[in-house]
Every structure is written in structure tokens, then in C-alpha cells.
Scaffold this motif. Structure first.
Motif, PDB file in Angstrom:
ATOM      1  N   GLU A  12      33.724  36.411  45.497  1.00  0.00           N
ATOM      2  CA  GLU A  12      34.589  35.587  44.659  1.00  0.00           C
ATOM      3  C   GLU A  12      33.852  34.319  44.252  1.00  0.00           C
ATOM      4  O   GLU A  12      33.126  33.722  45.043  1.00  0.00           O
ATOM      5  N   LYS A  34      38.494  32.871  37.866  1.00  0.00           N
ATOM      6  CA  LYS A  34      39.829  32.288  37.713  1.00  0.00           C
ATOM      7  C   LYS A  34      40.081  31.822  36.281  1.00  0.00           C
ATOM      8  O   LYS A  34      41.227  31.724  35.860  1.00  0.00           O
ATOM      9  N   ASN A  79      39.000  43.083  37.272  1.00  0.00           N
ATOM     10  CA  ASN A  79      39.695  41.985  36.591  1.00  0.00           C
ATOM     11  C   ASN A  79      39.622  42.187  35.085  1.00  0.00           C
ATOM     12  O   ASN A  79      38.526  42.332  34.526  1.00  0.00           O
TER      13      ASN A  79
END
Length: 315
Positions: free
Chosen positions: A235, A240, A262
Motif C-alpha cells: 500500500e 488513495k 483498484n
């Protein structure tokens, strides 16, 4: 000499006689220079202010002026030193600037004719070191006017030219445009050797047969932009900014494990790709059928003549 006296009205004044100023009223300053009083004086009297004190309106005006100056000084000290630093100054850390940089996708079609190559290029806004640990998957939707040959994809995978696989089942490559359905293809993009933060994918596509038109001898195929899926082994904050949702898909082409990719938001150079396809005209139906039938009979006759003339038959 007269003195102007306010009667309390708006702008109304009246003159009253005042006592003459004696000559002894002239005073000397400390420097010895004479200071003479004016030969007359004017006084404005207010009915609401006591004698010997400034009017209330003057005091209120001074209070407003002092308060305005105080607010201006406070704004100059706080606002002008803080606002530009936070609102107009770009972050000095390169990592922060790269966190929310845009992803740019460019989709174009190569070659001419009924057999084309769809090339997809993806470029991140700035160079990201963590991008080396990420994989990019392109989910391309094939419209009904095009088809992808699964056997051709298998051959390209063996030669390590592209990594693409058909998702749709019962896919008929021989069906015409009006009898086919939209298909889905997963393309595992590869990093561009000439660009550290770029990916590219390659997919061969082919035109289907279309219905003849009555007037216009061409039709158009619209290839919409694909879904961009990204998976990283670790991550990092960049995801984000770009991730919209999660999509389940195979982790790799030769791996049956399912990963949560994602679905990334990106900026496309083109809204979509439009392909122009020539089609026949309905007024030429009889002519085309007649010529096709004649050529078929002629070719069949020539084949039969060659067989009987040069063939060897054994009973």
C-alpha cells in the motif's frame, strides 16, 4: 463680530454677536514669536452635547475610525502572512506533488483496412518509485462491430507479444454485426522501457460484416475507453487519490488466484475512438448476387475440367 450658532435643525444656523478680542490676548511663544488670535471665531453648537465637550457624533466617528484601523492592522498581521502560504504555495516535497497527479490514457488504432491493432498507452503524472511493484490491467470492451480472435491471442501469448485473454464465453467470430454481442477482453499492460512511469497494451481487432445501407455507404464503430485496474504488492498513498472501487480479477495471466484490483480514475486524451467501416448499398444487391453466382459457376466449371483432364481415376 458674529458667531454662528446651531439651532438644532438640519443645516440651520444663526449669527450672534461675539465680544471683540482684545489686543492683550496675543501671546508670545517660548521662541519669542508672536501668536495672534484670529479676529473672529466660529463655533458650532449641538443641542445634544454639553458645553465645552466634543459632540457625540464626532466621538462616534472617531471610534469607528479607530476600530477600522485596528481591523486593518489585524488583517495585515494575520491574513496577509498566512493565507498565501497555505493557499497559493505549492508543496515543496516531490512525494506530495506526485500523490495526486493525473493518470493519462491514450487509445489509438493502428493500420488500415478490416484488420486493425488497438494500442493503449497509460502515463502517470510524475515518476513514482513504488510503481515498480504495481501491475496494470486493462478491461477493454469490444463493440458488436468488432471481434477479437481468441486463437490469435493464444498465438500472440506464446510468442510473448501481448498478454490478453477473452472473458466472454460463446464468442462467435463469424457472426455479423447485427447478430453479435459485446465482448470483454483483459489485457495485462507492460511497462514501457522508454518511460519509467508508462504502461502500454496491444490488442488486434477485426471488423465484422454489417448490413447494407440504402443511402450511405459507410457506418461507424465507437470504441469506448476501457476500465483501468491497478494492483500493488504494498500500500502507498498514491492509490488513495486514484482508486474508485475494487474489482475482482485474476492476479496474472497464468495464475488462477483472484486479486482485488483498484478501479482507477484517469484522464483520457480522446473521449473515444471512432472507426469508419465501408458497407454495401441495397440497390446493388441484385448485381452483386448475379456476379457472385456467375463467378462461382465459372470457377466450379474450370475446376471440374481440370480434374477430368489431368486426374487419374481407378475403378
Amino acid at each position: 463680530m458674529a458667531v454662528l450658532v446651531n439651532d438644532g435643525g438640519y443645516g440651520g444656523t444663526r449669527a450672534e454677536p461675539s465680544a471683540p478680542v482684545p489686543k492683550s490676548a496675543a501671546a508670545r511663544s517660548r521662541s519669542g514669536v508672536k501668536r495672534l488670535e484670529a479676529p473672529f471665531s466660529v463655533r458650532i453648537w449641538s443641542p445634544h452635547a454639553p458645553l465645552g465637550r466634543p459632540p457625540a457624533g464626532v466621538l462616534a466617528a472617531w471610534a469607528v475610525a479607530v476600530r477600522a484601523v485596528a481591523w486593518l492592522l489585524l488583517w495585515a498581521v494575520t491574513g496577509r502572512t498566512r493565507w498565501p502560504a497555505t493557499a497559493f504555495t505549492a508543496p515543496s516535497d516531490p512525494g506530495i506533488r506526485a500523490t495526486c497527479s493525473e493518470i493519462i490514457l491514450r487509445q489509438e488504432v493502428l493500420k488500415d483496412g478490416f484488420h486493425r491493432d488497438l494500442l493503449i498507452k497509460v502515463k502517470f503524472g510524475e515518476s513514482i518509485e513504488d510503481l515498480q511493484t504495481c501491475r496494470l490491467l486493462i478491461k477493454q470492451y469490444i463493440p458488436t462491430g468488432l471481434f477479437v480472435d481468441p486463437y490469435e491471442l493464444a498465438s500472440l501469448r506464446e510468442r510473448n507479444i501481448t498478454e490478453a485473454v477473452m472473458v466472454s464465453e460463446n464468442f462467435n467470430i463469424e457472426a455479423p454485426n447485427y447478430l453479435s454481442k459485446e465482448a470483454e477482453v483483459l489485457i495485462y499492460a507492460r511497462q514501457d522501457s522508454q518511460c519509467i512511469d508508462c504502461f502500454q497494451a496491444f490488442l488486434p481487432v477485426h471488423y465484422r460484416y454489417h448490413r447494407p445501407h440504402s443511402k450511405d455507404g459507410e457506418t461507424f464503430i465507437i470504441v469506448n475507453n476501457p476500465d483501468l485496474l491497478m494492483y500493488c504488492d504494498q500500500e502507498f498513498p498514491v492509490l488513495k487519490c486514484w482508486a474508485q472501487s475494487e474489482v475482482a480479477a485474476p492476479c496474472a495471466l497464468k495464475n488462477r488466484d483472484i486479486c482485488q484490483w483498484n478501479n482507477m480514475k484517469y484522464k483520457s486524451v480522446y473521449k473515444n475512438v471512432t472507426l469508419q467501416v465501408p458497407v454495401g448499398l441495397t440497390i446493388h444487391t441484385s448485381l452483386v448476387c448475379s456476379v457472385t453466382l456467375l463467378i462461382t459457376i465459372l470457377c466450379s466449371t474450370l475446376i471440374l475440367v481440370a480434374v477430368f483432364k489431368y486426374g487419374h481415376f481407378s475403378l
